[in-house]
Scaffold this motif. Structure first.
Motif, PDB file in Angstrom:
ATOM      1  N   PRO A  90     -17.139  -1.142   0.806  1.00 36.24           N
ATOM      2  CA  PRO A  90     -16.100  -2.148   0.551  1.00 36.24           C
ATOM      3  C   PRO A  90     -15.819  -2.381  -0.931  1.00 36.24           C
ATOM      4  N   ASP A  93     -12.751   2.328  -3.753  1.00 36.05           N
ATOM      5  CA  ASP A  93     -11.448   2.727  -3.219  1.00 36.05           C
ATOM      6  C   ASP A  93     -11.255   4.219  -3.424  1.00 36.05           C
ATOM      7  N   GLN A 283     -10.240  -5.245  -7.643  1.00 38.68           N
ATOM      8  CA  GLN A 283     -11.343  -5.608  -6.751  1.00 38.68           C
ATOM      9  C   GLN A 283     -12.674  -5.056  -7.251  1.00 38.68           C
ATOM     10  N   ALA A 305      -2.674 -11.232  -5.776  1.00 39.96           N
ATOM     11  CA  ALA A 305      -2.666 -10.939  -4.338  1.00 39.96           C
ATOM     12  C   ALA A 305      -3.771  -9.955  -3.979  1.00 39.96           C
ATOM     13  N   ALA A 306      -3.931  -8.894  -4.777  1.00 38.71           N
ATOM     14  CA  ALA A 306      -4.988  -7.910  -4.515  1.00 38.71           C
ATOM     15  C   ALA A 306      -6.362  -8.515  -4.768  1.00 38.71           C
ATOM     16  N   MET A 308      -7.396 -11.419  -4.173  1.00 33.36           N
ATOM     17  CA  MET A 308      -7.845 -12.272  -3.073  1.00 33.36           C
ATOM     18  C   MET A 308      -8.537 -11.482  -1.962  1.00 33.36           C
ATOM     19  N   HIS A 309      -8.400 -10.157  -1.969  1.00 32.24           N
ATOM     20  CA  HIS A 309      -9.073  -9.323  -0.968  1.00 32.24           C
ATOM     21  C   HIS A 309     -10.480  -8.925  -1.413  1.00 32.24           C
ATOM     22  N   ALA A 310     -10.851  -9.282  -2.639  1.00 32.84           N
ATOM     23  CA  ALA A 310     -12.195  -8.972  -3.130  1.00 32.84           C
ATOM     24  C   ALA A 310     -13.195  -9.997  -2.591  1.00 32.84           C
ATOM     25  N   ASP A 311     -14.467  -9.675  -2.720  1.00 29.13           N
ATOM     26  CA  ASP A 311     -15.519 -10.628  -2.372  1.00 29.13           C
ATOM     27  C   ASP A 311     -15.643 -11.601  -3.546  1.00 29.13           C
ATOM     28  N   PRO A 345      -3.788 -17.354  -1.893  1.00 29.88           N
ATOM     29  CA  PRO A 345      -3.257 -16.397  -0.912  1.00 29.88           C
ATOM     30  C   PRO A 345      -1.744 -16.475  -0.822  1.00 29.88           C
TER      31      PRO A 345
END
Length: 345
Positions: A90, A93, A283, A305-306, A308-311, A345
């Motif tokens: 995770p 990439d 990320q 926006a990107a 917010m998909h990270a831990d 988000p």
């Protein structure tokens, strides 16, 4: 051995050999993974990462990390098992190789481009930091575009005093004064070159894509007694450390520690006007910063926006569009009051 058993054994051996051969073939992808972080307020090989001379400086505290991404180099291939491991992780990439590198680009060319981008980001960071810290300077020519009105007439390091008789004391003023003219108008620059003042007249040309917007084909930096040295060697390249450099320079040039002991990480390109730009691998950079102990991460607005998909457990994402906004947000965090723009988000 029965015929059925022999067929089964042969099939298994063939399958194993095929899988073994397939695993050796390269796949046309590159991986992004968290890279090292560097404290721009700290030391590297017994030297300050950011060294400022020629002007009064002030003590700093806390950590201000630049963040990086480890990317597969043009000279290295991923095997299928390696690509699969990256895909399943995770914090990593995978991207098609030709999205990251031009098809014919060599490893040496990629390194040269990365180094040039790093040098450019340092120059822009100095210009932005000096303006934000209100340190006096003169604008100067940083680069000249080929086949532009300035080509052969203005040179890098020409110090700009006036444009059409009006004093230019800030980087943005040069462009503003040029744009007060029309395409085809003569524009006169009073400059200093080699210790001597001289006048250079250019004919404004149209900006590509905007036929009514005049331009002369230069980028503008700063001429100042402040001399900034970045002591990172060749370990880190690219333009994405610009914001971190600018904040570190600003912190050293202004009284009172900006971070108040906090551990902050950041990423983002920066231009001479202090505008923060988007980067890749957000990320992975957040993951690297969190692993290093950062509790605040400055994120370029267009990367929110990107991000917010990270831990993001345990790390506060702060949205920044300009150097001034970053300084204001860090000041508010240090005081415990004031607006701190957040990635949402």
């Amino acid at each position: 051995m029965t015929r059925r058993t022999a067929t089964l054994v042969t099939s298994i051996i063939t399958l194993v050999l095929t899988l073994g051969l397939v695993s050796l073939f390269p796949v046309n992808f590159v991986s992004f993974s968290p890279g090292p972080v560097k404290d721009t307020l700290g030391q590297a090989k017994d030297q300050p990462v950011i060294e400022v001379k020629g002007y009064e400086t002030f003590p700093t505290n806390g950590r201000l990390d630049l963040t990086t991404v480890s990317v597969t180099s043009p000279g290295r291939d991923l095997t299928l098992p390696q690509a699969m491991r990256n895909w399943l992780d995770p914090h990593r990439d995978l991207f098609p190789r030709d999205v990251i590198y031009p098809p014919e680009q060599t490893e040496a060319e990629a390194e040269q481009e990365s180094t040039a981008e790093m040098t450019g980001s340092q120059d822009s960071a100095v210009a932005a930091a000096l303006q934000e810290a209100a340190v006096p300077f003169h604008p100067k020519v940083s680069s000249v575009s080929k086949d532009s009105p300035a080509d052969g007439k203005l040179k890098p390091n020409d110090v700009i005093y006036k444009v059409n008789g009006v004093a230019a004391t800030k980087v943005p003023q040069v462009g503003e004064l040029v744009r007060k003219n029309k395409v085809g108008d003569p524009i006169t620059f009073l400059i200093r070159r080699g210790g001597k003042e001289q006048t250079v007249t250019l004919k404004a040309a149209a900006t590509p894509g905007d036929p009514k917007r005049p331009m002369v084909g230069i980028t503008v930096g700063v001429d100042s007694p402040v001399k900034v040295t970045v002591n990172l060697g060749q370990d880190i390249g690219g333009p994405s450390a610009g914001l971190a450099f600018a904040l570190a320079i600003y912190d050293k040039l202004t009284p009172g520690p900006l971070l108040d002991g906090k551990h902050v990480a950041s990423t983002g390109t920066i231009d001479a006007l202090g505008q923060v730009g988007a980067i890749g691998g957000i990320q992975q950079k957040i993951a690297g910063a969190r692993d290093a102990g950062a509790t605040v991460f400055l994120v370029p607005g267009s990367n929110c926006a990107a991000a917010m998909h990270a831990d993001v457990d345990g790390i506060q994402l702060v949205k920044v569009e300009t150097l001034h906004q970053a300084v204001t947000a860090l000041t508010a965090l240090a005081k415990g009051s004031g607006e701190v723009p957040a990635c949402t988000p």
